[in-house]
Design a protein around this motif. Sequence first.
Motif, short mmCIF file in Angstrom:
data_model
loop_
_atom_site.label_atom_id
_atom_site.label_comp_id
_atom_site.label_asym_id
_atom_site.label_seq_id
_atom_site.Cartn_x
_atom_site.Cartn_y
_atom_site.Cartn_z
N SER A 89 0.86 -1.18 0.00
CA SER A 89 0.00 0.00 0.00
C SER A 89 0.89 1.23 0.00
CB SER A 89 -0.89 -0.01 1.23
OG SER A 89 -1.77 1.10 1.25
N VAL A 90 0.62 2.18 -0.90
CA VAL A 90 1.51 3.33 -1.07
C VAL A 90 0.71 4.61 -1.32
CG1 VAL A 90 3.41 1.94 -2.02
CG2 VAL A 90 1.73 2.95 -3.58
N VAL A 91 1.36 5.74 -1.02
CA VAL A 91 0.90 7.05 -1.48
C VAL A 91 1.95 7.53 -2.47
CG1 VAL A 91 2.01 8.26 0.46
CG2 VAL A 91 0.13 9.35 -0.79
N VAL A 92 1.53 8.26 -3.49
CA VAL A 92 2.41 8.61 -4.60
C VAL A 92 2.84 10.07 -4.50
CG1 VAL A 92 2.65 8.74 -7.11
CG2 VAL A 92 1.27 6.91 -6.07
N HIS A 93 4.16 10.28 -4.35
CA HIS A 93 4.72 11.63 -4.41
C HIS A 93 4.62 12.09 -5.86
CE1 HIS A 93 8.41 14.44 -3.97
NE2 HIS A 93 7.40 14.98 -3.30
N PRO A 94 3.96 13.25 -6.13
CA PRO A 94 3.67 13.60 -7.53
C PRO A 94 4.89 13.75 -8.44
CG PRO A 94 2.30 14.90 -6.05
CD PRO A 94 3.29 14.16 -5.19
N PRO A 95 6.02 14.38 -8.00
CA PRO A 95 7.14 14.50 -8.93
C PRO A 95 7.84 13.17 -9.16
CG PRO A 95 7.27 16.16 -7.19
CD PRO A 95 6.26 15.14 -6.77
N MET A 96 8.12 12.86 -10.42
CA MET A 96 9.02 11.76 -10.76
C MET A 96 10.34 12.41 -11.15
SD MET A 96 6.57 9.10 -12.86
CE MET A 96 5.55 10.31 -13.72
N SER A 97 11.31 12.37 -10.24
CA SER A 97 12.55 13.12 -10.41
C SER A 97 13.68 12.21 -10.86
CB SER A 97 12.91 13.82 -9.11
OG SER A 97 12.95 12.90 -8.04
N CYS A 98 14.78 12.84 -11.34
CA CYS A 98 15.87 12.06 -11.95
C CYS A 98 16.75 11.39 -10.92
CB CYS A 98 16.70 12.96 -12.85
SG CYS A 98 17.79 14.13 -11.98
N GLY A 99 16.92 12.00 -9.74
CA GLY A 99 17.74 11.41 -8.70
C GLY A 99 19.21 11.73 -8.77
N THR A 100 19.67 12.35 -9.85
CA THR A 100 21.11 12.58 -10.02
C THR A 100 21.49 14.05 -10.15
OG1 THR A 100 20.92 12.30 -12.42
CG2 THR A 100 21.44 10.34 -11.12
N CYS A 101 20.53 14.95 -10.37
CA CYS A 101 20.86 16.37 -10.50
C CYS A 101 21.17 16.95 -9.11
CB CYS A 101 19.72 17.14 -11.16
SG CYS A 101 18.24 17.30 -10.13
N ARG A 102 21.67 18.18 -9.09
CA ARG A 102 22.03 18.80 -7.81
C ARG A 102 20.82 18.93 -6.89
NH1 ARG A 102 26.05 21.46 -5.40
NH2 ARG A 102 25.59 23.20 -3.99
N ALA A 103 19.67 19.35 -7.44
CA ALA A 103 18.47 19.50 -6.62
C ALA A 103 18.07 18.17 -5.98
CB ALA A 103 17.32 20.06 -7.45
N CYS A 104 18.07 17.10 -6.77
CA CYS A 104 17.70 15.79 -6.24
C CYS A 104 18.68 15.34 -5.17
CB CYS A 104 17.63 14.76 -7.36
SG CYS A 104 16.16 14.88 -8.40
N ARG A 105 19.97 15.56 -5.40
CA ARG A 105 20.97 15.12 -4.42
C ARG A 105 20.88 15.93 -3.13
NH1 ARG A 105 24.25 11.34 -6.51
NH2 ARG A 105 24.55 11.24 -8.77
N GLN A 106 20.29 17.13 -3.22
CA GLN A 106 20.07 17.92 -2.02
C GLN A 106 18.72 17.59 -1.37
OE1 GLN A 106 20.62 21.88 -3.71
NE2 GLN A 106 22.60 22.05 -2.69
N GLY A 107 17.96 16.69 -1.99
CA GLY A 107 16.67 16.28 -1.44
C GLY A 107 15.49 17.12 -1.88
N GLU A 108 15.73 18.10 -2.76
CA GLU A 108 14.64 18.97 -3.22
C GLU A 108 14.08 18.43 -4.54
OE1 GLU A 108 13.41 21.30 -1.48
OE2 GLU A 108 14.91 21.66 0.05
N ASP A 109 13.35 17.30 -4.45
CA ASP A 109 12.89 16.60 -5.64
C ASP A 109 12.11 17.48 -6.61
OD1 ASP A 109 12.36 15.19 -2.92
OD2 ASP A 109 12.96 13.53 -4.22
N MET A 110 11.25 18.35 -6.04
CA MET A 110 10.36 19.13 -6.92
C MET A 110 11.10 20.25 -7.63
SD MET A 110 10.26 19.94 -3.66
CE MET A 110 10.39 21.36 -2.61
N HIS A 111 12.40 20.48 -7.28
CA HIS A 111 13.20 21.46 -8.00
C HIS A 111 14.00 20.81 -9.13
CE1 HIS A 111 13.29 24.24 -4.19
NE2 HIS A 111 12.12 24.21 -4.78
N CYS A 112 13.87 19.50 -9.28
CA CYS A 112 14.57 18.78 -10.35
C CYS A 112 14.16 19.37 -11.69
CB CYS A 112 14.22 17.30 -10.31
SG CYS A 112 14.85 16.34 -11.69
N PRO A 113 15.12 19.84 -12.52
CA PRO A 113 14.75 20.47 -13.79
C PRO A 113 14.11 19.50 -14.78
CG PRO A 113 17.14 20.20 -13.65
CD PRO A 113 16.58 19.87 -12.29
N ASP A 114 14.30 18.21 -14.57
CA ASP A 114 13.76 17.21 -15.50
C ASP A 114 12.62 16.41 -14.89
OD1 ASP A 114 15.65 17.82 -17.54
OD2 ASP A 114 17.17 16.65 -16.46
#
Length: 344
Positions: A89-114
């Motif tokens: 059973s899951v809830v879905v975080h709306p952004p599907m982020s890349c995981g490798t950009c600077r924003a993702c590595r800082q934990g700010e998934d919704m700032h991921c440019p892609d």
Amino acid sequence: MRAARLHRYTSNVDEAFTVEDVDRPEIAAPDDVVVEVAAAGWCHTDNHIVEGAMRDIADAELPYTPGHENAGTVTEVGDAVTSVEPGDSVVVHPPMSCGTCRACRQGEDMHCPDHVFTGLDTDGGFAEFLRTKARSVVQLDGLDPVEAAPHADAGLTAYRAVKRAAADLVPGDYAVLVGIGGLGHIGLQALHAISPTRTIAVDVKDEALALAESHGATHTVNAREADAAAVVDDLTDGGARTVVDFVGSEDTLSDGLGMLRTGGDHHVVGYEGDLHVPAQALVGQEVDFRGTLVGTYTELQELVALAEDGEISVRTSTHDLGDINEVARRLRDGDVEGRAVFTP
């Protein structure tokens, strides 16, 4: 599968969707996850989507299926997925982020440019199934999907705003929460759960203020019957440390400045109007206006933990997907208390 499809942008939200049979999403990449949707929340942003207000920032091509507040059960996973399995059973975080950009590595998934935002850039949860990524699902431990779904955006956005506010609040401080609706009643509970602040709930509807009182608001103010800024000034002896504005209209953005003490912060969550503030007032009072954009994956985990611990509950009403146009009209007319949730 059954899905509510938007074929054209229109101001007539009560006739925007058609419920159709479309192909069920399938695993297309090793990190894909397919979720059977048990609950999908209707958000005020969905009204903006229908009206075409989001067309310049969303990549979805019409016709498509909106719905970005989703919870349900994992039915299929890609070969590389190890974090969840069918039956979870899951809830879905709306952004599907890349995981490798600077924003993702800082934990700010919704700032991921892609990042791809479920329900805005691609098909969402107003359907029986949706496809997302393993990075975007948070497991639930007994929380009802109907209760969990609104946390994917409404709850998460409110939580991010009040979490930021809480960092500056100490015992004796006051925080004003403007608009105790679908987001505001969650934000109020979250703020009490994570900070020692006293709260003043401001709304124009008595039923919303009664909801605020039931969730522990220290004071309530009906802004239709009283000068909210004057009441806040009197209660706080000079202004609140923080205003969290879940409406974001030109009136509330303007009134918020009068509710703040020198050095206070106005956290803007709703976006119904334009901000017009004299630079002299910003400098003289040394106040900050801060926007809030959804929230991070880890903040969704935190929020789910609070909900599972009984610290936060969501007022919901459930609806069949076939009633989607009626629900859209009711929300536009201000006739929905809490969150409307579809159970596809």
